[in-house]
Design a protein around this motif. Structure first.
Motif, PDB file in Angstrom:
ATOM      1  N   VAL A  61       4.970  -8.201  37.224  1.00 43.93           N
ATOM      2  CA  VAL A  61       6.004  -6.987  37.637  1.00 43.93           C
ATOM      3  C   VAL A  61       5.257  -5.673  37.325  1.00 43.93           C
ATOM      4  O   VAL A  61       5.354  -4.829  38.125  1.00 43.93           O
ATOM      5  N   ARG A  62       4.963  -5.585  36.061  1.00 38.80           N
ATOM      6  CA  ARG A  62       4.472  -4.398  35.586  1.00 38.80           C
ATOM      7  C   ARG A  62       3.296  -4.260  36.231  1.00 38.80           C
ATOM      8  O   ARG A  62       3.013  -2.766  36.923  1.00 38.80           O
ATOM      9  N   GLU A  63       2.053  -4.923  36.431  1.00 42.50           N
ATOM     10  CA  GLU A  63       1.157  -4.778  37.197  1.00 42.50           C
ATOM     11  C   GLU A  63       1.172  -4.311  38.578  1.00 42.50           C
ATOM     12  O   GLU A  63       0.819  -3.425  39.202  1.00 42.50           O
ATOM     13  N   SER A  64       2.170  -5.058  39.146  1.00 45.07           N
ATOM     14  CA  SER A  64       2.565  -4.620  40.656  1.00 45.07           C
ATOM     15  C   SER A  64       3.133  -3.362  40.753  1.00 45.07           C
ATOM     16  O   SER A  64       2.956  -2.800  42.051  1.00 45.07           O
ATOM     17  N   ILE A  65       3.722  -2.723  39.819  1.00 47.69           N
ATOM     18  CA  ILE A  65       4.246  -1.305  39.969  1.00 47.69           C
ATOM     19  C   ILE A  65       3.226  -0.433  39.941  1.00 47.69           C
ATOM     20  O   ILE A  65       3.133   0.347  40.569  1.00 47.69           O
ATOM     21  N   VAL A  66       2.422  -0.475  38.703  1.00 54.57           N
ATOM     22  CA  VAL A  66       1.352   0.471  38.378  1.00 54.57           C
ATOM     23  C   VAL A  66       0.280   0.300  39.213  1.00 54.57           C
ATOM     24  O   VAL A  66      -0.781   1.205  39.686  1.00 54.57           O
ATOM     25  N   ASP A  67      -0.051  -0.961  39.804  1.00 52.10           N
ATOM     26  CA  ASP A  67      -1.540  -1.110  40.498  1.00 52.10           C
ATOM     27  C   ASP A  67      -1.011  -2.078  41.611  1.00 52.10           C
ATOM     28  O   ASP A  67      -1.274  -3.307  41.756  1.00 52.10           O
ATOM     29  N   PRO A  68      -0.506  -1.754  42.824  1.00 51.49           N
ATOM     30  CA  PRO A  68       0.222  -2.302  43.711  1.00 51.49           C
ATOM     31  C   PRO A  68      -0.864  -3.213  44.457  1.00 51.49           C
ATOM     32  O   PRO A  68      -0.214  -4.199  45.068  1.00 51.49           O
ATOM     33  N   ASP A  69      -1.926  -2.840  44.447  1.00 54.48           N
ATOM     34  CA  ASP A  69      -2.766  -3.582  45.316  1.00 54.48           C
ATOM     35  C   ASP A  69      -3.662  -4.724  44.666  1.00 54.48           C
ATOM     36  O   ASP A  69      -4.439  -5.456  45.013  1.00 54.48           O
ATOM     37  N   ALA A  70      -3.169  -5.223  43.228  1.00 58.84           N
ATOM     38  CA  ALA A  70      -3.951  -6.023  42.631  1.00 58.84           C
ATOM     39  C   ALA A  70      -3.543  -7.304  43.172  1.00 58.84           C
ATOM     40  O   ALA A  70      -4.365  -8.298  43.038  1.00 58.84           O
ATOM     41  N   HIS A  71      -2.473  -7.440  43.599  1.00 57.72           N
ATOM     42  CA  HIS A  71      -1.795  -8.645  44.064  1.00 57.72           C
ATOM     43  C   HIS A  71      -1.091  -8.237  45.563  1.00 57.72           C
ATOM     44  O   HIS A  71       0.014  -7.557  45.175  1.00 57.72           O
ATOM     45  N   VAL A  72      -1.567  -8.427  46.768  1.00 59.14           N
ATOM     46  CA  VAL A  72      -0.723  -8.136  48.127  1.00 59.14           C
ATOM     47  C   VAL A  72      -0.341  -9.540  48.398  1.00 59.14           C
ATOM     48  O   VAL A  72      -1.052 -10.467  48.605  1.00 59.14           O
ATOM     49  N   GLU A  73       1.091  -9.641  48.666  1.00 59.25           N
ATOM     50  CA  GLU A  73       1.575 -10.799  49.184  1.00 59.25           C
ATOM     51  C   GLU A  73       1.087 -10.922  50.525  1.00 59.25           C
ATOM     52  O   GLU A  73       1.047  -9.923  51.428  1.00 59.25           O
ATOM     53  N   LYS A  74       1.001 -12.055  50.970  1.00 57.96           N
ATOM     54  CA  LYS A  74       0.703 -12.468  52.103  1.00 57.96           C
ATOM     55  C   LYS A  74       1.743 -12.214  53.327  1.00 57.96           C
ATOM     56  O   LYS A  74       2.747 -11.773  52.982  1.00 57.96           O
ATOM     57  N   GLY A  75       1.293 -11.658  54.283  1.00 62.28           N
ATOM     58  CA  GLY A  75       2.038 -11.036  55.404  1.00 62.28           C
ATOM     59  C   GLY A  75       2.235  -9.715  55.201  1.00 62.28           C
ATOM     60  O   GLY A  75       2.937  -8.852  56.071  1.00 62.28           O
ATOM     61  N   PHE A  76       1.853  -9.246  54.094  1.00 59.59           N
ATOM     62  CA  PHE A  76       1.941  -7.685  53.965  1.00 59.59           C
ATOM     63  C   PHE A  76       0.531  -6.863  53.721  1.00 59.59           C
ATOM     64  O   PHE A  76      -0.253  -7.315  53.091  1.00 59.59           O
ATOM     65  N   PRO A  77       0.652  -5.481  54.512  1.00 60.98           N
ATOM     66  CA  PRO A  77      -0.750  -4.936  54.481  1.00 60.98           C
ATOM     67  C   PRO A  77      -0.913  -4.154  53.067  1.00 60.98           C
ATOM     68  O   PRO A  77      -0.234  -4.158  52.539  1.00 60.98           O
ATOM     69  N   PRO A  78      -2.216  -4.176  52.598  1.00 62.29           N
ATOM     70  CA  PRO A  78      -2.688  -3.383  51.265  1.00 62.29           C
ATOM     71  C   PRO A  78      -2.292  -2.009  51.656  1.00 62.29           C
ATOM     72  O   PRO A  78      -2.394  -1.554  52.759  1.00 62.29           O
ATOM     73  N   ASN A  79      -2.385  -1.276  50.589  1.00 69.68           N
ATOM     74  CA  ASN A  79      -2.490   0.486  50.568  1.00 69.68           C
ATOM     75  C   ASN A  79      -1.182   1.081  51.112  1.00 69.68           C
ATOM     76  O   ASN A  79      -1.204   1.945  51.811  1.00 69.68           O
ATOM     77  N   VAL A  80      -0.054   0.169  51.148  1.00 74.58           N
ATOM     78  CA  VAL A  80       1.206   0.664  51.652  1.00 74.58           C
ATOM     79  C   VAL A  80       2.119   1.270  50.663  1.00 74.58           C
ATOM     80  O   VAL A  80       2.714   2.265  50.630  1.00 74.58           O
ATOM     81  N   MET A  81       2.026   0.413  49.732  1.00 73.43           N
ATOM     82  CA  MET A  81       2.949   0.980  48.555  1.00 73.43           C
ATOM     83  C   MET A  81       2.625   1.849  47.693  1.00 73.43           C
ATOM     84  O   MET A  81       1.008   1.939  47.323  1.00 73.43           O
TER      85      MET A  81
END
Ligand code: CUA
Length: 374
Positions: free
Chosen positions: A330-350
């Motif tokens: 959770v922490r990584e996904s907040i500070v570095d949102p592109d470390a794991h991008v869920e399937k079906g969602f584009p990168p660089n959006v958050m």
């Protein structure tokens, strides 16, 4: 013979035309009187055309509401310069349009002329040349002095400005209140009638901060500190717009500024400050709300139903799939949102702005998401 024209073609017609365009002779008093009357008539006709053109241009400046109603002291001053300049322009436009229309009507080539005749050449008129140099010089100088005075006043911060640190990033705005425990927000709240000093930072490319009702724009530039002074003088909700093409998400890089009564603002600051500090689930929920997470994510404990980003109720599954402990994921996904991008969602959006959250608020948010989802 001073002027010959196309005599070879039609001497008779040319003589007629020459007669028509000759200026009145000055020999006899009767002719001189006639010339004066003609000149006076010309003057009144020009004045009439000037008035008509002036009314039309001032009407066009006034009638469609070209600009939004102002909501800051600086915007009011800029409005004064704007109208000062617009009135001058309307006046000049009216004079030029009047002379143009008069000339078009009075000095048309006679029918059948076939471009054979030409007006008498005129060379030099010292009085006129002095006038059309001196008058614009005086007007432009007046506009420059007025603008300089307004610019000077608009930059004054007074003794007790509210400092706000603005971070611009593809494609989001975020705000921090360093005089109020570094309170962080994605919707800007300001007290009315207090001067605000914005300090801008850009994390990636050029952006530009603009609230139309405040009339001022300020670029944000990576590596350069830029500033803007605003004294809101009307309560209400106004849009914050990025006005520098900054990438694919430029058009959606928007936020809102809410100008509140001073007491209401104080209450909001202390409530938000308490809510987001001190840790615990309620602080985490306050950070979640304040940061606008709900506009993109679904998360039942916060009553959020956004669908732009992944469903945060499924965080435990996502963490498992990534092979990480839930909290770390959770922490990584907040500070570095592109470390794991869920399937079906584009990168660089958050937006990557959340890595600048104060530690206390980040801990509270991670706690809220971890506990709420498991
Ligand atoms: Cu940021 Cu356009």
């Amino acid at each position: 013979m001073p002027w010959e024209g196309p005599l070879r073609k039609s001497p008779k017609k040319t003589a007629e035309l020459q007669e028509r365009i000759r200026l009145p002779a000055r020999e006899s008093p009767r002719v001189a009187r006639l010339a004066r009357t003609v000149r006076r008539g010309v003057f009144w006709q020009l004045l009439l055309f000037t008035l008509i053109a002036g009314v039309i241009s001032v009407g066009m400046a006034l009638y469609p509401a070209w600009l939004p109603a102002t909501a800051s002291e600086q915007a009011d001053r800029i409005g004064h310069v704007f109208w000062f300049t617009t009135i001058i322009c309307a006046g000049i436009f009216a004079v030029v349009a009047a002379v143009l229309v008069y000339s078009l009507l009075k000095f048309r080539a006679p029918r059948g002329d076939n471009f054979e005749t030409d007006g008498k050449p005129i060379h030099g008129h010292t009085g006129l040349e002095i006038a059309w140099t001196a008058v614009p010089f005086a007007l432009v100088t007046a506009i420059a002095i007025f603008s300089a005075i307004v610019l000077g006043k608009n930059d004054k911060v007074g003794d007790n400005p509210l400092r706000i640190d603005v971070t611009a990033q593809q494609f989001a705005w975020s705000f921090k209140y360093p005089q109020h425990q570094n309170l962080a927000a994605t919707v800007l709240r300001l007290p009315v009638d207090r001067t605000v000093r914005f300090h801008f930072a850009a994390l990636d490319v050029l952006h530009s901060f603009w609230v139309p009702e405040f009339s001022q724009k300020q670029d944000t530039v990576p590596g350069i500190d830029t500033y803007l002074t605003v004294t809101p003088n009307k309560t209400g909700k106004f849009p914050i717009v990025c006005t520098e093409l900054c990438g694919l998400g430029h058009a959606v890089m928007r936020s809102t500024v809410i100008v509140m009564g001073q007491r209401a603002w104080q209450q909001w600051v202390s409530r938000a400050g308490q809510a987001t500090s001190g840790g615990g689930a309620s602080a985490g929920k306050a950070v979640f709300t304040e940061q606008g997470c709900a506009s993109c994510h679904t998360f039942k404990p916060a009553g959020a139903t956004g669908t732009v980003g992944p469903d945060l109720d499924k965080l435990p599954e996502f963490a498992q799939a990534a092979g990480q402990p839930l909290e770390q994921f959770v922490r990584e996904s907040i500070v570095d949102p592109d470390a794991h991008v869920e399937k079906g969602f584009p990168p660089n959006v958050m937006p990557k702005t959340y890595k600048t959250l104060p530690d206390e608020q980040l801990d509270a948010l991670v706690g809220f998401l971890t506990e709420g989802a498991s």
